[in-house]
Design a protein around this motif. Structure first.
Motif, PDB file in Angstrom:
ATOM      1  N   ASP A 122      -1.320  30.594  10.116  1.00 18.59           N
ATOM      2  CA  ASP A 122      -0.949  30.260   8.739  1.00 18.59           C
ATOM      3  C   ASP A 122      -2.082  29.439   8.128  1.00 18.59           C
ATOM      4  N   PHE A 123      -2.732  30.001   7.116  1.00 19.62           N
ATOM      5  CA  PHE A 123      -3.893  29.288   6.557  1.00 19.62           C
ATOM      6  C   PHE A 123      -3.515  28.232   5.523  1.00 19.62           C
ATOM      7  N   TYR A 124      -2.245  28.208   5.170  1.00 20.15           N
ATOM      8  CA  TYR A 124      -1.788  27.155   4.274  1.00 20.15           C
ATOM      9  C   TYR A 124      -0.663  26.407   4.969  1.00 20.15           C
ATOM     10  N   PRO A 125      -1.003  25.669   6.028  1.00 15.83           N
ATOM     11  CA  PRO A 125       0.048  25.125   6.887  1.00 15.83           C
ATOM     12  C   PRO A 125       0.944  24.123   6.176  1.00 15.83           C
ATOM     13  N   LYS A 126       2.205  24.136   6.592  1.00 13.19           N
ATOM     14  CA  LYS A 126       3.161  23.186   6.020  1.00 13.19           C
ATOM     15  C   LYS A 126       2.773  21.753   6.349  1.00 13.19           C
ATOM     16  N   SER A 127       2.027  21.600   7.463  1.00 13.99           N
ATOM     17  CA  SER A 127       1.636  20.247   7.872  1.00 13.99           C
ATOM     18  C   SER A 127       0.770  19.567   6.805  1.00 13.99           C
ATOM     19  N   PHE A 128       0.133  20.353   5.943  1.00 16.22           N
ATOM     20  CA  PHE A 128      -0.673  19.771   4.864  1.00 16.22           C
ATOM     21  C   PHE A 128       0.192  18.944   3.914  1.00 16.22           C
ATOM     22  N   ILE A 129       1.454  19.340   3.790  1.00 17.60           N
ATOM     23  CA  ILE A 129       2.322  18.663   2.819  1.00 17.60           C
ATOM     24  C   ILE A 129       2.926  17.392   3.413  1.00 17.60           C
ATOM     25  N   VAL A 130       2.949  17.344   4.767  1.00 19.03           N
ATOM     26  CA  VAL A 130       3.703  16.279   5.432  1.00 19.03           C
ATOM     27  C   VAL A 130       3.299  14.848   5.036  1.00 19.03           C
ATOM     28  N   PRO A 131       1.991  14.481   5.102  1.00 19.77           N
ATOM     29  CA  PRO A 131       1.682  13.070   4.794  1.00 19.77           C
ATOM     30  C   PRO A 131       2.154  12.654   3.404  1.00 19.77           C
ATOM     31  N   ALA A 132       1.866  13.479   2.397  1.00 23.72           N
ATOM     32  CA  ALA A 132       2.227  13.122   1.025  1.00 23.72           C
ATOM     33  C   ALA A 132       3.745  13.027   0.871  1.00 23.72           C
ATOM     34  N   ILE A 133       4.454  14.041   1.362  1.00 21.80           N
ATOM     35  CA  ILE A 133       5.896  14.060   1.138  1.00 21.80           C
ATOM     36  C   ILE A 133       6.593  12.980   1.964  1.00 21.80           C
ATOM     37  N   ALA A 134       6.022  12.638   3.128  1.00 21.97           N
ATOM     38  CA  ALA A 134       6.647  11.618   3.972  1.00 21.97           C
ATOM     39  C   ALA A 134       6.601  10.256   3.273  1.00 21.97           C
ATOM     40  N   ILE A 135       5.416   9.869   2.820  1.00 23.32           N
ATOM     41  CA  ILE A 135       5.287   8.560   2.168  1.00 23.32           C
ATOM     42  C   ILE A 135       6.078   8.539   0.861  1.00 23.32           C
TER      43      ILE A 135
ATOM     44  N   ILE B  89       0.828  -1.203   0.000  1.00 17.17           N
ATOM     45  CA  ILE B  89       0.000   0.000   0.000  1.00 17.17           C
ATOM     46  C   ILE B  89       0.866   1.257   0.000  1.00 17.17           C
ATOM     47  N   LEU B  90       1.888   1.279   0.878  1.00 15.09           N
ATOM     48  CA  LEU B  90       2.744   2.468   0.955  1.00 15.09           C
ATOM     49  C   LEU B  90       3.472   2.713  -0.362  1.00 15.09           C
ATOM     50  N   VAL B  91       3.971   1.643  -0.986  1.00  7.72           N
ATOM     51  CA  VAL B  91       4.673   1.819  -2.268  1.00  7.72           C
ATOM     52  C   VAL B  91       3.689   2.277  -3.351  1.00  7.72           C
ATOM     53  N   SER B  92       2.477   1.719  -3.344  1.00  6.43           N
ATOM     54  CA  SER B  92       1.477   2.153  -4.326  1.00  6.43           C
ATOM     55  C   SER B  92       1.148   3.628  -4.145  1.00  6.43           C
ATOM     56  N   ILE B  93       1.005   4.062  -2.890  1.00  6.49           N
ATOM     57  CA  ILE B  93       0.727   5.480  -2.644  1.00  6.49           C
ATOM     58  C   ILE B  93       1.886   6.317  -3.173  1.00  6.49           C
ATOM     59  N   ALA B  94       3.108   5.891  -2.826  1.00  3.54           N
ATOM     60  CA  ALA B  94       4.277   6.675  -3.215  1.00  3.54           C
ATOM     61  C   ALA B  94       4.377   6.834  -4.730  1.00  3.54           C
ATOM     62  N   THR B  95       3.983   5.799  -5.498  1.00  3.89           N
ATOM     63  CA  THR B  95       4.087   5.937  -6.954  1.00  3.89           C
ATOM     64  C   THR B  95       2.895   6.684  -7.543  1.00  3.89           C
TER      65      THR B  95
ATOM     66  N   GLY C  27       8.559  10.472   0.002  1.00  5.29           N
ATOM     67  CA  GLY C  27       9.984  10.606   0.272  1.00  5.29           C
ATOM     68  C   GLY C  27      10.617   9.291   0.696  1.00  5.29           C
ATOM     69  N   VAL C  28       9.947   8.601   1.637  1.00  4.39           N
ATOM     70  CA  VAL C  28      10.535   7.364   2.165  1.00  4.39           C
ATOM     71  C   VAL C  28      10.428   6.226   1.150  1.00  4.39           C
ATOM     72  N   PHE C  29       9.275   6.102   0.488  1.00  6.63           N
ATOM     73  CA  PHE C  29       9.061   4.916  -0.340  1.00  6.63           C
ATOM     74  C   PHE C  29       9.293   5.139  -1.828  1.00  6.63           C
ATOM     75  N   PHE C  30       9.639   6.366  -2.219  1.00  5.80           N
ATOM     76  CA  PHE C  30       9.990   6.549  -3.624  1.00  5.80           C
ATOM     77  C   PHE C  30      11.329   7.264  -3.801  1.00  5.80           C
ATOM     78  N   ILE C  31      11.432   8.462  -3.209  1.00  4.20           N
ATOM     79  CA  ILE C  31      12.666   9.238  -3.401  1.00  4.20           C
ATOM     80  C   ILE C  31      13.868   8.517  -2.794  1.00  4.20           C
ATOM     81  N   LEU C  32      13.696   8.031  -1.548  1.00  2.00           N
ATOM     82  CA  LEU C  32      14.816   7.356  -0.890  1.00  2.00           C
ATOM     83  C   LEU C  32      15.312   6.138  -1.690  1.00  2.00           C
ATOM     84  N   PRO C  33      14.399   5.200  -2.065  1.00  2.00           N
ATOM     85  CA  PRO C  33      14.893   4.066  -2.871  1.00  2.00           C
ATOM     86  C   PRO C  33      15.521   4.507  -4.191  1.00  2.00           C
ATOM     87  N   THR C  34      14.993   5.578  -4.775  1.00  2.00           N
ATOM     88  CA  THR C  34      15.560   6.052  -6.044  1.00  2.00           C
ATOM     89  C   THR C  34      17.001   6.507  -5.840  1.00  2.00           C
TER      90      THR C  34
END
Lengths: 274, 294
Positions: free
Chosen positions: B7-20, A140-146, B22-29
């Motif tokens: 702040d009406f456009y909080p940075k925390s909004f970006i956190v979930p997307a960038i965390a997943i 799931i996490l990898v699917s989300i990431a892609t 970042g860890v599961f795509f950018i890092l392995p890349t």
């Protein structure tokens, strides 16, 4: 002159219908074949089955363990697409409203995800390190990431068209950032939200490479994976193979037929103008 | 007095997307890029510190390997040819279905449906259609081309890759069609009316209004087709498994992965990434320039 124009339209209509047969006939062969006997199905033609064998589907479900695959696919698809859509809508909102270099860099980073190929080995190695190897969470996490990069891109294009006055009105009415996003902005994003959800759902459901690499036991199969295993097992029984193909294609096709007008609408308002 | 600003456009909004991501795509890349210069294999899959640097050995091996060169050539060929065909066919379908036909909504749906279905499903369907006794040979036989009807479309190295390309175009032209339809619907009718008054004929209107106004749609359709073309895997995996001279980079990676040559597989991924990045950069720069000129 008018008659000439109408004549041309009718001619075009006939031509388009004939061309569409190139798409329809193979799909029809598959659908009809799934109700035939193995012998009849091996002719790959458009003849109606001499007797409708609905039990092909029963056999496919039992022998192919489709119930497990269907459940796995559903869990992975629903979880991945919901989390992708919500998290990328949030991210796209802040990224497209804020100014500054950091946000341009973030946007570029997300764009990178659209062109960079899926790095198989490091991903597997990472999942092993995190003890997520062979788990639902891993897939799931990898699917989300892609999926996130595409989703962020489509949302950003759309949000740029949502006037800032909307935010200001919500702020004046006393909303905090979270209330503003979920009560005011998210409802405005509905058309692109549905499009996105559909595109991601179809993409994750059909994904073959990620579960192929990341899942390794028979109980962790997804619908597209059953197709391949099933073919290896029943290579000469095309009626059963076709039934499995139909079962894999059916859920997303129905979803698409129900919501198809949203896809065009969402792409028009988001992607092409953005 | 300083009041606390919300702040009406909080940075925390970006956190979930960038965390997943970042860890599961950018890092392995990034890890993959780094480890493509190493002897990464099954002995040290997760022991990242035991992996040894071996310079450009992986790349040297790959570029000296005939099969990899074929895979690289096939991948580029596949990406370019399918992109061209998807764009032309998608545009023609969109132009046809933008006319006031009685069946236009239905036909738009029909042409898009193959996009919804997994390539694996379509691949198996096509392997039945293009088998020796399949529908395609039956069709050739019935129109009198019996000599051609004896072709093993997926087994013969001369035709196998063409068949894979045909399937991809069959499946994905509907996507380009939707992009072009969306673009066509965004062209103001007044432009055509004005051109009619000026006495422009159909072809002139197409060249001077339709094509320029579709420029952004071209950019999107071509870019997406190129990216997915370079990433081709499922199509080949299910139709020929890379045999009959249809090897592409991703099937080659799968083989290197099975042989536990992880460093080499990562090096191939890096080559693939560079191909996509360079071709897309060139194409986007060219198309954006065209968009401005038009």
């Amino acid at each position: 002159m008018i008659a000439g124009k109408r004549g041309r339209i009718i001619l075009l209509e006939v031509a388009m219908v004939i061309i569409s047969l190139i798409v329809i006939i193979p799909l029809l062969v598959m659908l009809l074949g799934s109700f035939k006997t193995a012998h009849e199905a091996s002719y790959f033609n458009l003849k109606l089955p001499s007797e409708w064998h609905f039990d092909n589907y029963k056999k496919v479900f039992e022998d192919g363990k489709l119930d497990i695959a269907l459940m796995n696919s559903t869990i992975i698809t629903v979880m991945s697409s919901c989390i992708t859509v919500i998290s990328s809508a949030l991210a796209a909102f802040t990224i497209s409203r804020k100014k500054g270099k950091a946000y341009n860099v973030l946007f570029a980073l997300f764009s990178l995800g659209m062109i960079a190929p899926f790095m198989v080995v490091p991903t597997i190695s990472l999942l092993k390190l995190l003890d997520l190897s062979g788990t639902y969470s891993g897939v799931i996490l990898v699917s989300i990431a892609t999926s996130v990069p595409w989703s962020v891109m489509i949302f950003t294009g759309f949000i740029k068209g949502v006037p800032r006055e909307m935010d200001e009105a919500a702020i004046i009415d006393g909303c905090g950032p979270y209330k503003m996003f979920f009560k005011v902005i998210l409802p405005l994003l509905q058309p692109v939200l549905v499009t996105n959800l559909l595109i991601i759902t179809v993409g994750v459901w059909n994904e073959f490479m990620i579960p192929l690499y990341l899942f390794n036991s028979a109980s962790q199969t997804t619908m597209p994976l059953t197709v391949y295993n099933f073919f290896g097992q029943y290579a000469n029984q095309w009626n059963l193979v076709f039934a499995d193909l139909v079962m894999t294609a059916l859920p997303v096709t129905l979803l698409y037929i129900l919501f198809q007008r949203y896809i065009v609408a969402g792409l028009t308002s988001g992607a092409v103008k953005g | 007095m300083k009041s606390k600003k919300v702040d009406f456009y909080p940075k925390s909004f970006i956190v979930p997307a960038i965390a997943i991501y970042g860890v599961f795509f950018i890092l392995p890349t990034l890890v993959g890029f780094g480890f493509s210069f190493t002897n990464w294999n099954s002995d040290n899959l997760t022991n990242w510190f035991a992996i040894k640097y071996n310079g450009i050995d992986n790349f040297k091996y790959l570029f000296e390997n005939e099969n990899f060169n074929l895979a690289l050539y096939n991948t580029v060929f596949f990406a370019l040819v399918t992109t061209f065909l998807k764009t032309v066919i998608g545009l023609l379908l969109a132009l046809g279905l933008n006319q006031p036909l009685a069946t236009k909504s239905l036909l738009r749906g029909v042409f898009y449906v193959p996009n919804i279905i997994s390539i694996i499903v379509i691949g198996l369907l096509f392997s039945s259609i293009f088998s020796m006794t399949g529908m395609f040979n039956q069709l050739l036989e019935s129109i009198g081309l019996s000599r051609l009807a004896e072709t093993n479309w997926l087994g013969d190295p001369d035709t196998a890759f063409g068949t894979v390309i045909a399937m991809e175009v069959w499946k994905a032209s509907g996507f380009s069609m939707i992009i072009f339809l969306a673009g066509l619907q965004g062209i103001p009718r007044e432009l055509y009316e004005a051109a009619t008054i000026d006495g422009a004929d159909g072809l002139k209107k197409f060249r001077n209004i339709t094509l320029p106004m579709l420029a952004p749609a071209f950019t999107i359709a071509i870019t997406i087709a190129l990216i997915s073309g370079f990433k081709v895997f499922d199509q080949v995996y299910v139709l020929t498994n890379g045999h009959s001279d249809t090897e592409v980079i991703n099937t080659f990676i799968f083989r290197a992965f099975s042989a536990e040559q992880y460093g080499r597989a990562s090096a191939m991924n890096m080559i693939l990434f560079l191909c996509i990045a360079i071709v897309n950069l060139l194409v986007i720069t060219f198309l954006r320039k065209k968009e401005v000129e038009l």
